[in-house]
Design a protein around this motif. Structure first.
Motif, PDB file in Angstrom:
ATOM      1  N   ALA A   1       5.205 -26.506  61.785  1.00  0.00           N
ATOM      2  CA  ALA A   1       4.948 -25.146  62.286  1.00  0.00           C
ATOM      3  C   ALA A   1       6.171 -24.254  62.100  1.00  0.00           C
ATOM      4  O   ALA A   1       6.033 -23.062  61.800  1.00  0.00           O
ATOM      5  CB  ALA A   1       4.543 -25.195  63.754  1.00  0.00           C
TER       6      ALA A   1
ATOM      7  N   GLY B   1     -10.501 -27.259  62.870  1.00  0.00           N
ATOM      8  CA  GLY B   1      -9.315 -27.530  63.669  1.00  0.00           C
ATOM      9  C   GLY B   1      -8.062 -27.365  62.839  1.00  0.00           C
ATOM     10  O   GLY B   1      -8.097 -26.859  61.728  1.00  0.00           O
ATOM     11  N   ASN B   2      -6.966 -27.800  63.376  1.00  0.00           N
ATOM     12  CA  ASN B   2      -5.694 -27.681  62.680  1.00  0.00           C
ATOM     13  C   ASN B   2      -5.346 -29.031  62.051  1.00  0.00           C
ATOM     14  O   ASN B   2      -4.949 -29.950  62.755  1.00  0.00           O
ATOM     15  CB  ASN B   2      -4.593 -27.247  63.651  1.00  0.00           C
ATOM     16  CG  ASN B   2      -3.290 -26.968  62.951  1.00  0.00           C
ATOM     17  OD1 ASN B   2      -3.087 -27.357  61.810  1.00  0.00           O
ATOM     18  ND2 ASN B   2      -2.385 -26.305  63.644  1.00  0.00           N
TER      19      ASN B   2
ATOM     20  N   GLY C   1      -1.893 -30.179  62.976  1.00  0.00           N
ATOM     21  CA  GLY C   1      -1.526 -30.247  64.387  1.00  0.00           C
ATOM     22  C   GLY C   1      -1.286 -31.686  64.808  1.00  0.00           C
ATOM     23  O   GLY C   1      -1.691 -32.637  64.124  1.00  0.00           O
TER      24      GLY C   1
ATOM     25  N   LEU D   1      -4.874 -20.799  58.290  1.00  0.00           N
ATOM     26  CA  LEU D   1      -4.870 -21.821  57.240  1.00  0.00           C
ATOM     27  C   LEU D   1      -6.144 -21.720  56.399  1.00  0.00           C
ATOM     28  O   LEU D   1      -7.209 -21.388  56.923  1.00  0.00           O
ATOM     29  CB  LEU D   1      -4.800 -23.225  57.850  1.00  0.00           C
ATOM     30  CG  LEU D   1      -3.483 -23.603  58.519  1.00  0.00           C
ATOM     31  CD1 LEU D   1      -3.632 -24.942  59.233  1.00  0.00           C
ATOM     32  CD2 LEU D   1      -2.358 -23.678  57.501  1.00  0.00           C
TER      33      LEU D   1
ATOM     34  N   ASP E   1      -0.999 -21.727  63.644  1.00  0.00           N
ATOM     35  CA  ASP E   1      -2.214 -20.951  63.902  1.00  0.00           C
ATOM     36  C   ASP E   1      -3.268 -21.336  62.872  1.00  0.00           C
ATOM     37  O   ASP E   1      -3.295 -20.808  61.764  1.00  0.00           O
ATOM     38  CB  ASP E   1      -1.897 -19.457  63.796  1.00  0.00           C
ATOM     39  CG  ASP E   1      -3.116 -18.589  64.038  1.00  0.00           C
ATOM     40  OD1 ASP E   1      -4.201 -19.133  64.366  1.00  0.00           O
ATOM     41  OD2 ASP E   1      -2.994 -17.364  63.887  1.00  0.00           O
ATOM     42  N   PRO E   2      -4.166 -22.286  63.218  1.00  0.00           N
ATOM     43  CA  PRO E   2      -5.151 -22.769  62.247  1.00  0.00           C
ATOM     44  C   PRO E   2      -6.074 -21.688  61.701  1.00  0.00           C
ATOM     45  O   PRO E   2      -6.648 -21.855  60.631  1.00  0.00           O
ATOM     46  CB  PRO E   2      -5.939 -23.835  62.997  1.00  0.00           C
ATOM     47  CG  PRO E   2      -5.539 -23.751  64.410  1.00  0.00           C
ATOM     48  CD  PRO E   2      -4.287 -22.936  64.507  1.00  0.00           C
ATOM     49  N   THR E   3      -6.184 -20.552  62.382  1.00  0.00           N
ATOM     50  CA  THR E   3      -7.031 -19.479  61.856  1.00  0.00           C
ATOM     51  C   THR E   3      -6.418 -18.874  60.594  1.00  0.00           C
ATOM     52  O   THR E   3      -7.105 -18.202  59.831  1.00  0.00           O
ATOM     53  CB  THR E   3      -7.247 -18.363  62.904  1.00  0.00           C
ATOM     54  OG1 THR E   3      -5.990 -17.772  63.238  1.00  0.00           O
ATOM     55  CG2 THR E   3      -7.912 -18.930  64.155  1.00  0.00           C
TER      56      THR E   3
ATOM     57  N   VAL F   1       0.896 -22.868  60.048  1.00  0.00           N
ATOM     58  CA  VAL F   1       0.537 -24.196  60.539  1.00  0.00           C
ATOM     59  C   VAL F   1       0.278 -24.153  62.039  1.00  0.00           C
ATOM     60  O   VAL F   1      -0.587 -24.849  62.550  1.00  0.00           O
ATOM     61  CB  VAL F   1       1.650 -25.220  60.188  1.00  0.00           C
ATOM     62  CG1 VAL F   1       1.433 -26.540  60.900  1.00  0.00           C
ATOM     63  CG2 VAL F   1       1.713 -25.419  58.683  1.00  0.00           C
TER      64      VAL F   1
END
Length: 139
Positions: free
Chosen positions: A36, A55-56, A59, A48, A44-46, A42
């Motif tokens: 991150a 999901g991430n 993470g 990516l 903030d999965p939105t 990384v």
């Protein structure tokens, strides 16, 4: 931590041990934190480029799930690092946990578990090399 650096331990055994599961979770969290810091998307999965609802993938939870799946799929294997130690060869620790620890220091992100485990592997490398040298000199 040093107990996890056990050349007699198969991959599947590591996560059966409470200390192995706890160690894997800490490492996953440290890897995720360093990732991150390296790339803010990384965190903030939105941001990516992944499927919605996936999901991430970078993470801590996803990384830990990946490690658990690998351990299950390779339960009877011994890791290449453990094999290297068993044969007195240099391991890839500096390119794995050692890299995470060094990059964490560079970025100001603590990665103490990666650092401690990497140091334990380096000590095991030195011990294996010393044993190999002693054996070679006794012949």
């Amino acid at each position: 931590r040093a107990r996890v650096v056990d050349r007699r331990c198969e991959n599947g055994e590591v996560l059966k041990r409470p200390e192995g599961r706890a160690l894997a979770a800490k490492i996953a969290a440290e890897v995720a934190a360093v990732a991150a810091a390296l790339h803010p998307a990384v965190a903030d999965p939105t941001r990516l480029p992944i499927a919605a609802g996936a999901g991430n993938p970078l993470g801590a939870e996803a990384l830990l799930a990946f490690v658990e799946a690998c351990a299950r799929e390779n339960a009877k294997n011994r890791s290449s690092m453990h094999q290297d130690l068993a044969f007195g060869r240099r391991t890839e620790v500096d390119f794995l946990g050692g890299w995470v620890a060094a990059k964490g220091r560079e970025l100001g992100v603590p990665a103490p578990t990666c650092e401690e485990l990497s140091e334990a592997v380096r000590r095991a490398e030195a011990d294996a090399k010393a044993s190999a040298n002693a054996a070679a000199n006794s012949n």
